[in-house]
Design a protein around this motif. Sequence first.
Motif: not given
Length: 234
Positions: A45-52, A61-79
């Motif tokens: 599972v990967v995430m970054d604020k940079n869409e590129e 991986t199909e589990h790649a996410y653009v995230v605006a911030n890294l608060d706990k709620k956002t992290l939980i939503e990515t799994g």
Amino acid sequence: MLSLKNNSYCSKNSKNKNMTYGIVGLGRFGSALAMDLASAGAEIVVMDKNEERVRTLREMTEHAYVVANLDKKTLIETGIQNCDVAIVCIAEHLDTSILTTLNLVSLGIPRVIAKAATAEHGVILEKLGAEVVFPERDMAIRLASRLENSHNLDIVQLSEQINISKTIVANEAIGLSVRDINLRERFGLNIIAIQSGDIVINLITPDYRFKEGDILFVSGSKEGIFKLNRWLNS
């Protein structure tokens, strides 16, 4: 932000699951780590604020996410809380690194690893409960070791006290036994394996005699390994 609707692939309750890794931050270090793990067949599972950056990893991986911030709620939503290991690769932004590490540890992920930019940063991350890595420092140590000693193929620092070195046996040691060179008494090092041709020997007897082309895997302090290197060079 993209939400993970179904994260059962890394559910802690699933049977016979593979190891799963969550990677936060897709700079050079994070992207290389993600690609290597994915190439080895790991689920990530990967995430970054940079869409590129995220778009590049979607090929692996199909589990790649653009995230605006890294608060706990956002992290939980990515799994990511269901992964076996989470790695924080955003050392350049200290506040974000520290807060993200704290959130991941509090989510109960079994193993949290965080990249540190400085020794002080590393101390804080350790106090939060993370394992700390210093990629630039570790690479510099490995390069310095190879430059200083033509026999040394590689060195990995596991901690300040424990290092593993991969070293070609010097010509002077060919025909001598493990007992003869006595690395433990002379340098405080333990032989953990010997590669002889295509065979790797991990049960080393004192009577084993070194052959031309043998490769030693030894563990011990950095100082002990450097002493061994100087002895080999002399």
